[in-house]
Structures are given as C-alpha cells and as structure tokens.
Write a protein that holds these residues in place. Structure first.
Motif, PDB file in Angstrom:
ATOM      1  N   CYS A   1       8.577   0.439   2.481  1.00 44.82           N
ATOM      2  CA  CYS A   1       7.367   1.220   2.717  1.00 44.82           C
ATOM      3  C   CYS A   1       6.562   0.529   3.805  1.00 44.82           C
ATOM      4  O   CYS A   1       6.909  -0.570   4.237  1.00 44.82           O
ATOM      5  CB  CYS A   1       6.564   1.407   1.428  1.00 44.82           C
ATOM      6  SG  CYS A   1       5.732  -0.078   0.867  1.00 44.82           S
ATOM      7  N   ASN A   2       5.498   1.167   4.225  1.00 49.93           N
ATOM      8  CA  ASN A   2       4.724   0.680   5.361  1.00 49.93           C
ATOM      9  C   ASN A   2       3.774  -0.459   5.021  1.00 49.93           C
ATOM     10  O   ASN A   2       3.543  -1.341   5.840  1.00 49.93           O
ATOM     11  CB  ASN A   2       3.871   1.806   5.954  1.00 49.93           C
ATOM     12  CG  ASN A   2       4.663   3.056   6.204  1.00 49.93           C
ATOM     13  OD1 ASN A   2       5.840   3.003   6.526  1.00 49.93           O
ATOM     14  ND2 ASN A   2       4.030   4.199   6.030  1.00 49.93           N
ATOM     15  N   HIS A   3       3.181  -0.428   3.828  1.00 48.08           N
ATOM     16  CA  HIS A   3       2.088  -1.354   3.546  1.00 48.08           C
ATOM     17  C   HIS A   3       2.494  -2.604   2.773  1.00 48.08           C
ATOM     18  O   HIS A   3       1.722  -3.550   2.692  1.00 48.08           O
ATOM     19  CB  HIS A   3       0.949  -0.631   2.807  1.00 48.08           C
ATOM     20  CG  HIS A   3       1.108  -0.592   1.326  1.00 48.08           C
ATOM     21  ND1 HIS A   3       1.863   0.350   0.672  1.00 48.08           N
ATOM     22  CD2 HIS A   3       0.602  -1.406   0.371  1.00 48.08           C
ATOM     23  CE1 HIS A   3       1.809   0.125  -0.627  1.00 48.08           C
ATOM     24  NE2 HIS A   3       1.060  -0.933  -0.842  1.00 48.08           N
TER      25      HIS A   3
ATOM     26  N   SER B   1      11.388   5.670   2.301  1.00 43.76           N
ATOM     27  CA  SER B   1      10.113   5.391   1.654  1.00 43.76           C
ATOM     28  C   SER B   1       9.889   6.446   0.581  1.00 43.76           C
ATOM     29  O   SER B   1      10.003   7.641   0.845  1.00 43.76           O
ATOM     30  CB  SER B   1       8.954   5.426   2.656  1.00 43.76           C
ATOM     31  OG  SER B   1       7.726   5.190   1.975  1.00 43.76           O
TER      32      SER B   1
ATOM     33  N   ASN C   1       7.151   5.876  -1.844  1.00 45.50           N
ATOM     34  CA  ASN C   1       5.857   5.628  -2.481  1.00 45.50           C
ATOM     35  C   ASN C   1       4.986   6.872  -2.523  1.00 45.50           C
ATOM     36  O   ASN C   1       5.059   7.739  -1.653  1.00 45.50           O
ATOM     37  CB  ASN C   1       5.107   4.517  -1.749  1.00 45.50           C
ATOM     38  CG  ASN C   1       5.510   3.141  -2.232  1.00 45.50           C
ATOM     39  OD1 ASN C   1       6.368   2.999  -3.105  1.00 45.50           O
ATOM     40  ND2 ASN C   1       4.898   2.122  -1.668  1.00 45.50           N
TER      41      ASN C   1
ATOM     42  N   ALA D   1       2.231   8.760  -1.599  1.00 44.45           N
ATOM     43  CA  ALA D   1       1.327   8.689  -0.439  1.00 44.45           C
ATOM     44  C   ALA D   1      -0.068   9.216  -0.752  1.00 44.45           C
ATOM     45  O   ALA D   1      -1.015   8.897  -0.031  1.00 44.45           O
ATOM     46  CB  ALA D   1       1.924   9.446   0.745  1.00 44.45           C
TER      47      ALA D   1
ATOM     48  N   TYR E   1      -1.453   6.085  -2.200  1.00 46.93           N
ATOM     49  CA  TYR E   1      -1.333   5.009  -1.207  1.00 46.93           C
ATOM     50  C   TYR E   1      -1.203   5.633   0.179  1.00 46.93           C
ATOM     51  O   TYR E   1      -0.097   5.731   0.712  1.00 46.93           O
ATOM     52  CB  TYR E   1      -0.128   4.106  -1.531  1.00 46.93           C
ATOM     53  CG  TYR E   1      -0.331   3.375  -2.830  1.00 46.93           C
ATOM     54  CD1 TYR E   1      -0.903   2.107  -2.844  1.00 46.93           C
ATOM     55  CD2 TYR E   1      -0.004   3.974  -4.049  1.00 46.93           C
ATOM     56  CE1 TYR E   1      -1.129   1.449  -4.038  1.00 46.93           C
ATOM     57  CE2 TYR E   1      -0.230   3.321  -5.247  1.00 46.93           C
ATOM     58  CZ  TYR E   1      -0.792   2.063  -5.235  1.00 46.93           C
ATOM     59  OH  TYR E   1      -1.027   1.423  -6.421  1.00 46.93           O
TER      60      TYR E   1
ATOM     61  N   ASP F   1       1.118   4.792   3.130  1.00 48.59           N
ATOM     62  CA  ASP F   1       2.535   5.146   3.103  1.00 48.59           C
ATOM     63  C   ASP F   1       2.787   6.617   3.403  1.00 48.59           C
ATOM     64  O   ASP F   1       3.870   7.133   3.126  1.00 48.59           O
ATOM     65  CB  ASP F   1       3.140   4.755   1.748  1.00 48.59           C
ATOM     66  CG  ASP F   1       3.223   3.245   1.586  1.00 48.59           C
ATOM     67  OD1 ASP F   1       3.409   2.557   2.601  1.00 48.59           O
ATOM     68  OD2 ASP F   1       3.102   2.766   0.450  1.00 48.59           O
TER      69      ASP F   1
ATOM     70  N   MET G   1       4.357   6.441   8.339  1.00 48.08           N
ATOM     71  CA  MET G   1       5.764   6.049   8.469  1.00 48.08           C
ATOM     72  C   MET G   1       6.198   6.157   9.930  1.00 48.08           C
ATOM     73  O   MET G   1       6.902   5.285  10.440  1.00 48.08           O
ATOM     74  CB  MET G   1       6.657   6.939   7.603  1.00 48.08           C
ATOM     75  CG  MET G   1       6.588   6.670   6.117  1.00 48.08           C
ATOM     76  SD  MET G   1       7.556   7.877   5.159  1.00 48.08           S
ATOM     77  CE  MET G   1       9.213   7.606   5.807  1.00 48.08           C
TER      78      MET G   1
ATOM     79  N   TYR H   1      11.794  10.116   4.332  1.00 51.45           N
ATOM     80  CA  TYR H   1      10.713  10.273   3.370  1.00 51.45           C
ATOM     81  C   TYR H   1      11.204  10.987   2.124  1.00 51.45           C
ATOM     82  O   TYR H   1      11.634  12.136   2.182  1.00 51.45           O
ATOM     83  CB  TYR H   1       9.571  11.050   4.013  1.00 51.45           C
ATOM     84  CG  TYR H   1       8.317  11.139   3.192  1.00 51.45           C
ATOM     85  CD1 TYR H   1       7.879  10.084   2.397  1.00 51.45           C
ATOM     86  CD2 TYR H   1       7.540  12.286   3.232  1.00 51.45           C
ATOM     87  CE1 TYR H   1       6.711  10.177   1.665  1.00 51.45           C
ATOM     88  CE2 TYR H   1       6.364  12.385   2.512  1.00 51.45           C
ATOM     89  CZ  TYR H   1       5.955  11.329   1.719  1.00 51.45           C
ATOM     90  OH  TYR H   1       4.799  11.421   0.993  1.00 51.45           O
TER      91      TYR H   1
ATOM     92  N   THR I   1       9.985  -2.586  -3.112  1.00 50.76           N
ATOM     93  CA  THR I   1      10.147  -2.567  -1.659  1.00 50.76           C
ATOM     94  C   THR I   1      10.018  -4.012  -1.174  1.00 50.76           C
ATOM     95  O   THR I   1       9.027  -4.668  -1.516  1.00 50.76           O
ATOM     96  CB  THR I   1       9.079  -1.669  -0.988  1.00 50.76           C
ATOM     97  OG1 THR I   1       7.775  -2.111  -1.351  1.00 50.76           O
ATOM     98  CG2 THR I   1       9.260  -0.222  -1.385  1.00 50.76           C
TER      99      THR I   1
END
Length: 188
Positions: A44-46, A75, A77, A79, A82, A85, A90, A105, A120
C-alpha cells in the motif's frame, strides 16, 4: 500495528483476478507471470514498512524478470478509512517510485481475502505451474531502511524457484502493517 503472515503453504494454487491498474487498464494477475513464475505482492502507499523497502522491491522485481519471474503488486486497503491508499494516491505512488510492474487495486478486497493476505508488504512467490513456493519477507528490513548488504530473501528464493521449481524449505515471514479491512470484508 505490525502483523506477520503464516508460513508458506507449499503447492497452494494461485488465484487469478482481473483488477484495475494505475495505468488505467484492467489486467489479469496471471497475465503478469513470467515463464518461470510470478510474485504477487500486497503493498500500500502509506505503510512505513513498504516505504522503507519500495526501492528494493523495484530492484528485485527488475532482477527477477531476467530470471523469468513476473511481478505484480496489489493494494487492498480500505481507502475510505485510509485516504492515503486511494486509487489516485496509488497512481502517484507508482509514478514517484517508478514501479516497473502493474500496481492493481483490489477495492472490494476479495483478492486479498482469497490469498489470505495479512500485511503490507506480503509476498507470494509462485512457480511456473502457479503453485506457491515462497511466502516470506523481502529481506530483514523493518520500518527503517536496512543496510545495503542485507540478504535478499525474496530474490534468492525466487531465483531458486526459477531454477528448480521449488522454494527454500526455511522461510522468514514478512512483517508489516496489517491490511486495513473494510468492516464488511471482515464479516464476509
């Protein structure tokens, strides 16, 4: 909160799905496989664990391609809970990190559930028959960037899979942030 996945369930069959990618195209997970196998990574991004190793993930995905191993990241998560994400984030994450593989996604989290993804990053390494041979860590990095000379667990395991069709019997589990499940996904 840190989470660690279970050990490798050798021979477990990969699950295919068609998911939207940050490049604007939907793609099949199986279509990303190389002639010798595939790594499916849940990221994921964060997540600070992912951020600490994303350059190494990119390095190893490029290196594994030369061994006939494909790579795809997903990913899953929530969103809404969060926003870091989100699909738009992304796209930014993929661009900022020059991801050389599809970043997909899993909005309804069905693929993450089918794989039994826990955290993650969470790495699943399959042989050419799409049977699980590796479920472990990238390397010994945690939330901090580790030294450059860390043993490349995922890379070495997948080179072994490319050569022999089987992964190592000893594997260290990945560790990372728990996947952020939607309330409905936890009850399903």
């Amino acid at each position: 909160m840190a989470a660690a996945p279970p050990v490798c369930d050798f021979g477990w069959p990969a699950v295919d799905a068609r998911l939207p990618g940050v490049d604007g195209l939907a793609c099949s997970i199986f279509d990303q496989a190389g002639p010798k196998g595939l790594v499916v990574a849940f990221i994921c991004n964060h997540c600070p664990y992912v951020k600490a190793v994303i350059a190494r993930i990119v390095r190893d995905a490029i290196g594994l391609k030369a061994h006939g191993i494909g790579f795809v990241a997903i990913s899953a998560n929530d969103a809404e809970a969060y926003p870091q994400d989100s699909f738009d984030n992304m796209k930014r994450f993929a661009s900022q990190n020059a991801l050389p593989f599809p970043y997909l996604y899993d909005e309804d989290q069905s693929v993450a559930k089918a794989y039994g993804a826990v955290c993650t990053p969470d790495f699943f390494g399959f042989n050419k028959d799409m049977k699980l041979q590796y479920r472990g860590r990238l390397d010994a990095s945690r939330k901090e960037i580790g030294p450059a000379d860390l043993r490349r667990d995922l890379y070495e395991a997948m080179v072994m899979v490319a050569l022999f069709g089987k992964g190592p019997s000893e594997q260290q589990p990945s560790i990372g942030c728990a996947i952020k499940w939607k309330a409905s996904a936890c009850q399903a």
